[in-house]
Design an enzyme around this catalytic site. Structure first.
Site: not given
Ligand SMILES: Cc1ncc(C[n+]2csc(CCOP(=O)(O)OP(=O)(O)O)c2C)c(N)n1
Length: 364
Positions: A256, A260, A269
């Site tokens: 990425r 985020h 980070y």
């Molecule tokens: C069940 C849940 N836990 C925490 C969150 C907060 N949250 C939103 S995105 C994220 C990270 C997800 O990372 P990844 O699965 O690697 O996907 P990316 O965003 O990198 O595409 C988190 C922890 C959420 N939306 N839903």
């Protein structure tokens, strides 16, 4: 052909175009020139549309946004679905929605806070995007199971990230898919971060793709910055799923480039040096180098498509902003088939409150 040939537990991955845009020895592009050129054009449009969304957010014209910058080749995976296949996306999939044919204006409208952006034309086999991390693979498995029971020859494709792969729901989804041999293609876009958490702290396993074997189906690690590898993996996985050979897991390894979401500051980070080290792996640079080496693309083409991307994004923004806001009572409308009395009371209170604020005029 590719699944089974590479062992993800040994870190082996499928790459057809190397970072310089040269075909790796022993491989074929797998797609006709005209199709590759067309896909590259779509990647360029996707990048411009993504940039436009970021700019809109900075101007206060759009809420939060999760950029796809750097992940365009992974997102192009949805271009290989047939019309009856279902796409089940997370919030990161603006590019994949675009490749699937969802109008850009709908995507912008959603991120502007209007749920109607996720209400697609009849016959568009796309689920609304999922914000709950890791929830949607279960939906894709349920959908695929239903299609299998109805003897439909179609696949359901679940998109999720490396962080989501640690959620219990993703384990349940893959386990169920293996047991019931559902036509599900799991796409894990490993962009190496779950917000600030790096991939190495996500799992001690060498790869996410290798987990497939413990669920009893094949997994493949793919260079997610190589559109030709993404295409080859998708075509094979979708065919296998549709032909009744069960689920498949593809881990697309990418990076990425952006934050985020627009609320994130990645400098907290990761270092600039790390980001810069990944920039030469940009999926657009790679495909462009390939096309140029075959004299299928030049600087004039590049300038033209980037201009077109800006114009298309502008037009879509115009359409999204021109639509009258959704009635505010929408927030009371969709959770239950029949509105419970307490919700009806809340709606009435809300309307009375709005009316008092706007001098007697109700916006219901
Ligand atoms: C069940 C849940 N836990 C925490 C969150 C907060 N949250 C939103 S995105 C994220 C990270 C997800 O990372 P990844 O699965 O690697 O996907 P990316 O965003 O990198 O595409 C988190 C922890 C959420 N939306 N839903």
């Amino acid at each position: 052909m590719y699944f089974g040939r590479f062992d993800p537990s040994k870190g082996e991955s499928l790459q057809i175009l190397d970072p310089q845009g040269r075909i790796v020895k022993g491989f074929e592009p797998g797609l006709p020139d005209a199709r590759i050129r067309e896909l590259y054009e779509r990647l360029c449009l996707m990048r411009q549309a993504d940039r436009a969304a970021m700019n809109l957010q900075r101007e206060g014209r759009l809420g939060t946004y999760a950029p796809v910058y750097g992940q365009e080749a992974c997102q192009a995976s949805s271009a290989f679905l047939e019309s009856s296949d279902w796409m089940v996306p997370s919030y990161r999939e603006s590019g994949a929605l675009f490749m699937r044919g969802v109008p850009l204006s709908s995507i912008y409208r959603y991120w502007m806070g209007d749920e109607r952006g996720m209400s697609f034309a009849e016959g568009t086999c796309v689920f609304p995007i999922q914000i709950v991390v890791g929830a949607q693979p279960l939906h894709a498995v349920g959908l695929a199971w239903a299609m299998k029971l109805q003897a439909e020859k179609a696949a359901a494709v679940a998109y999720f990230g490396d962080g989501a792969s640690s959620e219990g729901a993703v384990h349940e989804a893959m386990n169920f898919a293996g047991v019931f041999q559902t036509p599900t293609v799991f796409i894990c876009q490993n962009n190496q971060f779950a917000i600030s958490l790096p991939r190495r702290q996500q799992t001690a396993a060498a790869t996410i793709a290798q987990r497939a074997s413990s669920y009893g189906f094949p997994g493949l690690l793919v260079d997610g910055n190589d559109l030709l590898a993404v295409a080859a993996a998708m075509q094979e996985a979708l065919t296998d799923a549709r032909e009744g050979r069960g689920p498949r897991l593809i881990e697309m390894l990418t990076y990425r480039f952006g934050p985020h979401t627009t609320s994130d500051d990645p400098t907290k980070y990761r270092t600039d040096a790390e980001l810069e080290a990944h920039k030469p792996l940009d999926p657009l640079l790679r495909l462009r180098a390939y096309l140029q080496s075959k004299k299928l693309w030049n600087d004039t083409d590049e300038a033209r498509i980037m201009e077109k991307g800006l114009a298309e994004a502008d037009e879509a923004i115009h359409q999204a902003e021109a639509m009258a806001p959704a009635p505010v009572t929408d927030i009371f409308a969709y959770t239950y088939r029949r509105q419970p009395p307490y919700l009806k009371r809340q709606q009435e209170d809300f309307l009375a409150f709005s009316a008092s604020k706007s001098g007697g005029e109700s916006h219901g």
